[in-house]
Design a protein around this motif. Structure first.
Motif, PDB file in Angstrom:
ATOM      1  N   GLY A 319     -11.578 -19.700  19.299  1.00 35.10           N
ATOM      2  CA  GLY A 319     -11.976 -18.544  20.420  1.00 35.10           C
ATOM      3  C   GLY A 319     -12.142 -19.399  22.298  1.00 35.10           C
ATOM      4  O   GLY A 319     -11.529 -18.819  23.233  1.00 35.10           O
ATOM      5  N   ARG A 320     -11.875 -21.249  21.620  1.00 36.97           N
ATOM      6  CA  ARG A 320     -11.866 -21.927  22.590  1.00 36.97           C
ATOM      7  C   ARG A 320     -10.724 -21.728  23.652  1.00 36.97           C
ATOM      8  O   ARG A 320     -10.321 -21.842  24.514  1.00 36.97           O
ATOM      9  N   HIS A 321      -9.746 -21.716  22.257  1.00 33.24           N
ATOM     10  CA  HIS A 321      -7.903 -21.486  22.928  1.00 33.24           C
ATOM     11  C   HIS A 321      -7.570 -19.651  23.732  1.00 33.24           C
ATOM     12  O   HIS A 321      -7.613 -20.147  24.633  1.00 33.24           O
ATOM     13  N   LEU A 322      -8.641 -19.287  22.849  1.00 36.34           N
ATOM     14  CA  LEU A 322      -8.457 -17.883  24.033  1.00 36.34           C
ATOM     15  C   LEU A 322      -9.264 -17.833  24.832  1.00 36.34           C
ATOM     16  O   LEU A 322      -8.661 -17.350  26.522  1.00 36.34           O
ATOM     17  N   LEU A 339     -11.060  -7.167  27.895  1.00 37.73           N
ATOM     18  CA  LEU A 339     -11.003  -6.978  26.223  1.00 37.73           C
ATOM     19  C   LEU A 339     -10.414  -7.049  25.052  1.00 37.73           C
ATOM     20  O   LEU A 339      -8.925  -7.302  25.424  1.00 37.73           O
ATOM     21  N   LEU A 340     -10.526  -7.897  24.202  1.00 36.71           N
ATOM     22  CA  LEU A 340     -10.367  -8.201  23.178  1.00 36.71           C
ATOM     23  C   LEU A 340      -9.045  -7.454  22.431  1.00 36.71           C
ATOM     24  O   LEU A 340     -10.900  -6.664  21.691  1.00 36.71           O
ATOM     25  N   GLY A 341      -8.593  -7.096  22.022  1.00 31.51           N
ATOM     26  CA  GLY A 341      -8.422  -5.559  21.185  1.00 31.51           C
ATOM     27  C   GLY A 341      -8.226  -6.440  19.422  1.00 31.51           C
ATOM     28  O   GLY A 341      -7.691  -7.138  19.950  1.00 31.51           O
ATOM     29  N   GLY A 342      -7.239  -5.224  18.503  1.00 37.16           N
ATOM     30  CA  GLY A 342      -6.963  -5.358  17.210  1.00 37.16           C
ATOM     31  C   GLY A 342      -7.234  -6.148  16.236  1.00 37.16           C
ATOM     32  O   GLY A 342      -8.558  -6.306  16.627  1.00 37.16           O
ATOM     33  N   HIS A 343      -6.959  -7.271  15.721  1.00 40.23           N
ATOM     34  CA  HIS A 343      -7.564  -8.291  15.191  1.00 40.23           C
ATOM     35  C   HIS A 343      -8.514  -9.227  16.064  1.00 40.23           C
ATOM     36  O   HIS A 343      -9.425  -9.678  15.112  1.00 40.23           O
ATOM     37  N   LEU A 344      -8.457  -9.133  16.761  1.00 41.47           N
ATOM     38  CA  LEU A 344      -9.532 -10.276  17.681  1.00 41.47           C
ATOM     39  C   LEU A 344     -10.929  -9.244  18.260  1.00 41.47           C
ATOM     40  O   LEU A 344     -11.160  -9.861  18.036  1.00 41.47           O
ATOM     41  N   ALA A 345     -10.823  -8.229  17.969  1.00 34.79           N
ATOM     42  CA  ALA A 345     -12.232  -7.175  17.818  1.00 34.79           C
ATOM     43  C   ALA A 345     -12.679  -7.264  17.471  1.00 34.79           C
ATOM     44  O   ALA A 345     -13.979  -7.437  17.148  1.00 34.79           O
ATOM     45  N   THR A 346     -11.906  -7.005  15.962  1.00 32.26           N
ATOM     46  CA  THR A 346     -12.380  -7.079  14.508  1.00 32.26           C
ATOM     47  C   THR A 346     -13.002  -8.533  14.532  1.00 32.26           C
ATOM     48  O   THR A 346     -14.312  -8.700  13.817  1.00 32.26           O
ATOM     49  N   LEU A 347     -12.731 -10.290  14.858  1.00 25.71           N
ATOM     50  CA  LEU A 347     -13.023 -11.095  15.192  1.00 25.71           C
ATOM     51  C   LEU A 347     -13.435 -11.924  16.193  1.00 25.71           C
ATOM     52  O   LEU A 347     -14.406 -12.552  15.840  1.00 25.71           O
ATOM     53  N   ALA A 348     -14.537 -10.553  16.701  1.00 29.82           N
ATOM     54  CA  ALA A 348     -14.790 -10.623  17.952  1.00 29.82           C
ATOM     55  C   ALA A 348     -16.645 -11.679  17.621  1.00 29.82           C
ATOM     56  O   ALA A 348     -16.520 -12.682  18.833  1.00 29.82           O
ATOM     57  N   PRO A 349     -16.888 -11.109  17.585  1.00 31.93           N
ATOM     58  CA  PRO A 349     -18.471 -11.903  16.728  1.00 31.93           C
ATOM     59  C   PRO A 349     -18.401 -13.261  16.681  1.00 31.93           C
ATOM     60  O   PRO A 349     -19.235 -14.127  17.487  1.00 31.93           O
ATOM     61  N   LEU A 351     -15.542 -15.324  17.556  1.00 36.27           N
ATOM     62  CA  LEU A 351     -14.781 -15.908  18.745  1.00 36.27           C
ATOM     63  C   LEU A 351     -15.376 -15.775  20.418  1.00 36.27           C
ATOM     64  O   LEU A 351     -15.183 -16.354  20.334  1.00 36.27           O
ATOM     65  N   LEU A 352     -16.018 -14.459  20.444  1.00 41.00           N
ATOM     66  CA  LEU A 352     -16.194 -14.958  21.624  1.00 41.00           C
ATOM     67  C   LEU A 352     -17.501 -15.663  22.695  1.00 41.00           C
ATOM     68  O   LEU A 352     -17.647 -16.460  23.484  1.00 41.00           O
ATOM     69  N   PRO A 353     -18.714 -16.044  21.661  1.00 42.00           N
ATOM     70  CA  PRO A 353     -19.057 -17.205  21.970  1.00 42.00           C
ATOM     71  C   PRO A 353     -18.538 -18.488  22.369  1.00 42.00           C
ATOM     72  O   PRO A 353     -18.469 -18.898  23.626  1.00 42.00           O
ATOM     73  N   ALA A 354     -17.357 -19.140  21.876  1.00 44.35           N
ATOM     74  CA  ALA A 354     -16.535 -19.787  21.991  1.00 44.35           C
ATOM     75  C   ALA A 354     -15.894 -20.276  23.312  1.00 44.35           C
ATOM     76  O   ALA A 354     -15.539 -20.904  24.146  1.00 44.35           O
ATOM     77  N   ALA A 355     -15.633 -18.086  22.942  1.00 42.08           N
ATOM     78  CA  ALA A 355     -14.050 -18.475  24.023  1.00 42.08           C
ATOM     79  C   ALA A 355     -14.910 -17.786  25.519  1.00 42.08           C
ATOM     80  O   ALA A 355     -14.235 -18.654  26.853  1.00 42.08           O
ATOM     81  N   ARG A 356     -16.496 -17.615  26.004  1.00 37.98           N
ATOM     82  CA  ARG A 356     -16.653 -17.163  26.463  1.00 37.98           C
ATOM     83  C   ARG A 356     -17.012 -18.369  27.264  1.00 37.98           C
ATOM     84  O   ARG A 356     -16.562 -19.019  28.524  1.00 37.98           O
ATOM     85  N   ALA A 357     -17.820 -19.425  26.957  1.00 35.62           N
ATOM     86  CA  ALA A 357     -17.999 -21.146  27.115  1.00 35.62           C
ATOM     87  C   ALA A 357     -16.709 -21.552  27.751  1.00 35.62           C
ATOM     88  O   ALA A 357     -17.297 -21.665  29.106  1.00 35.62           O
ATOM     89  N   LEU A 373     -15.724 -11.489  29.171  1.00 33.28           N
ATOM     90  CA  LEU A 373     -15.061 -10.818  27.924  1.00 33.28           C
ATOM     91  C   LEU A 373     -15.572 -10.090  27.660  1.00 33.28           C
ATOM     92  O   LEU A 373     -16.966 -11.188  26.912  1.00 33.28           O
ATOM     93  N   ASP A 374     -15.576  -8.951  26.937  1.00 29.95           N
ATOM     94  CA  ASP A 374     -15.825  -9.094  25.852  1.00 29.95           C
ATOM     95  C   ASP A 374     -15.115  -8.078  24.640  1.00 29.95           C
ATOM     96  O   ASP A 374     -13.673  -8.358  24.865  1.00 29.95           O
TER      97      ASP A 374
END
Lengths: 406, 406
Positions: A319-322, A339-349, A351-357, A373-374
């Motif tokens: 998530g941080r790298h994203l 918006l994150l698509g594909g497998h990134l969407a599947t794993l979003a819950p 990935l997103l907290p670290a990615a947003r930070a 970012l969503d």
């Protein structure tokens, strides 16, 4: 001399006006001829003539409804499009997808067929695509619909002829995909177009997604590779040769893990599907290189749900790298939403907290309004849905359907 | 629902048609009313009415020339604009610039005033800008011209109110520049707008530069910072909040030299004006931090011309970093041409060979048509020229000048 209002040549005027009428009805139906004239600035005779033509082609239809207001009651118009369909397809890492929609945007079919794209040759993939396309064509023509076209999304560079000079994620070089597909479909005149999957996915977001009102929108594919479909001020960013959005190889750290592009530390080397599965599941279910990713992503999700610490740590790191990659992209094109698509969407819950930070941390002047970012809500079929939408574009631009076809 | 033809509301129709007429004359003058009607699809009565109005405002004028062809001889039209001017300004590292042009694009004045922007406070800079603007206003109003507006280019983030939340290169935070300038000019109603300097510079390239026909064009400012003005399909890429083109802080190497943004190895840390002078002239003419860069860039150029090996090596290395940065940018927005501006243009003969080699090396599928890298031909005043061009935009969009002004 490119900006500002565009003078149109005479041949375009009727098509443009037809497009304006169709668009007005799409956005405001039911509406009367007089409404259209008032809101578009076209005169009433022109509107009547265009509406008659569009009704003749069954792109519009009259409803029995009339409006009660001062003046004569008016016959109301809505979109028709019942006799038509458009197809979209996508080539993902472990499946082929076909979607059909009608001109009103209604989904007619969505088929996902398991296919090990990463180990198949381009020829095998084209054959499998054509077989799937023929089945879908047969289904919708069996419903009495004329198929307006097919647009295929590919994770790679696509030129204006529909050929694919390079799709590294698929191992493709110089594949004349549109030509080959038309040949395999045995319909040389059938309108087959090819586009980058990210471009089609963001078109689907714009028309069918949860952020359809966002004029500056990015969809990051998380399928075979990571590409960005970028919409700016409501328009797809295509670039000089159509090769935009190559964010998978933005360098995050030149000392990072090796990337299939030959460099190190690219975004894909951290968050691409193969890299992610390798890093989060060092002990995969099988010994051979993974070619069927869906079960592996499901395993990662199950482990994350179970609170497995190494998987949670790995997902946060990804998530941080994203977030880092999104910050670079946002610095250049400044989207309102990514918006994150594909497998990134599947794993979003996870990935997103670290990615947003990380994104907030790397945003210049974040208090002036950062980038949201969503996760995409379109599932793994955004590119195919966008392909079907794209296949409607000539109609939406005011061109009339060929009188024979499909 | 954002792409495709845009329905216009009625109030816009006349302005849009006025813009279409002005644009047609700009591109095709001298031309007749009948020519305009034929090529724009507007009916002759509308064209006549618009032309009469534009002649009344002296934005068009009739010439005595008539065309010899079948039918009646026609009175020919050309752009006028003699009674008007527009101003553009820019704030560079060591100077303030003002440019005035008329609606035909003719340059009326170009003044460059030495000013140590990097050590001045924002208030001092605004005062100096206002003084320079007043002198330019006085000059062009003395010629009997009405000044349509002033647009100022700033190396930083600019919001829609013309305030500057952050211009790191200038050390500015939250400067309400448009408001302050209007106040300092003592003309609260005078149209002052502010934009990012890169956006204005690429507008100048598009209208006045050597690559005006390129629809996908980037201008990289090499003034105080390095920003990208990005034109895509003929339109300026603005993004959700106008914060596009922040390429100066694309990371080339996280272990590289420190950058004023707090990170390491950003593009600006290699090729920004202060970094470049520090690295190429380790023994500058003075001991204090350099604030007057032009003589230093001249020294670097003289040393390069004399074949000084360390300077040539340093320039080639800087060129490689530039090529790397351009490759990242090109991967995201895929321009046909990237132009180096400011001091990068001055040093282009020594930067370009290494930059082009690095760009080609890092381009995915370069044989499918890479990105052309060249030097801007607009000198160091591209942003000010673009500002003056931008100040004409309301007229070019079909709005009529206020009857009092200047």
């Amino acid at each position: 001399m490119h900006n500002g209002p565009q003078p149109t040549d005479l041949g375009d005027v009727r098509a443009t006006n037809r497009a304006v009428v169709l668009r007005h009805v799409r956005d405001h139906a039911p509406c009367s001829r007089a409404d259209i004239a008032t809101h578009t600035g076209l005169n009433k005779a022109t509107v009547s003539s265009l509406v008659a033509e569009l009704i003749g082609y069954r792109l519009l239809r009259e409803t029995g409804v009339t409006e009660n207001r001062v003046g004569r009651p008016a016959t109301m118009l809505v979109l028709d499009g019942e006799p038509y369909a458009a197809l979209g397809m996508q080539v993902s890492a472990d499946e082929l997808v076909v979607v059909a929609i009608d001109p009103g945007g209604n989904r007619l079919l969505t088929w996902q067929r398991a296919f090990t794209t990463l180990t198949a040759t381009a020829g095998e993939t084209v054959t499998a695509l054509a077989a799937l396309a023929r089945r879908a064509l047969s289904r919708v023509t069996g419903q009495g619909r004329q198929v307006l076209g097919l647009t295929v999304g590919i994770p790679g560079l696509v030129d204006t002829t529909g050929a694919v000079p390079l799709a590294a994620a698929l191992g493709w070089h110089d594949v004349p995909l549109a030509v080959d597909l038309r040949k395999a479909l045995r319909e040389p005149a059938f309108p087959v177009t090819v586009d980058n999957e990210a471009n089609l996915a963001v078109l689907a977001e714009q028309r069918h997604g949860g952020h359809a009102d966002t004029a500056d929108l990015v969809h990051l594919t998380g399928t075979a590779g990571i590409d960005a479909g970028i919409v700016v001020a409501g328009r797809l960013l295509r670039g000089a040769r159509g090769f935009t959005g190559a964010v998978g190889h933005l360098p995050l750290d030149p000392t990072g893990p090796p990337c299939r592009c030959g460099r190190r530390g690219c975004l894909e080397a951290y968050a691409g599907l193969p890299a992610l599965v390798d890093r989060l599941l060092p002990d995969p279910a099988q010994d051979d290189p993974v070619t069927d990713f869906t079960p592996e992503i499901d395993r990662i999700r199950a482990l994350a749900r179970a609170g497995e610490p190494t998987v949670l740590t790995g997902l946060a790191e990804t998530g941080r790298h994203l977030g880092h990659g999104v910050a670079l992209l946002a610095g250049v094109v400044n989207p309102a939403t990514v918006l994150l698509g594909g497998h990134l969407a599947t794993l979003a819950p996870w990935l997103l907290p670290a990615a947003r930070a990380e994104l907030a941390e790397r945003t210049v002047a974040p208090d002036t309004g950062g980038c949201h970012l969503d996760a995409s809500t379109l599932g793994g079929i955004a590119a195919a849905l966008g392909g079907a939408t794209a296949a409607l574009s000539t109609i939406e631009a005011g061109r009339l359907p060929a009188s024979t076809g499909g």
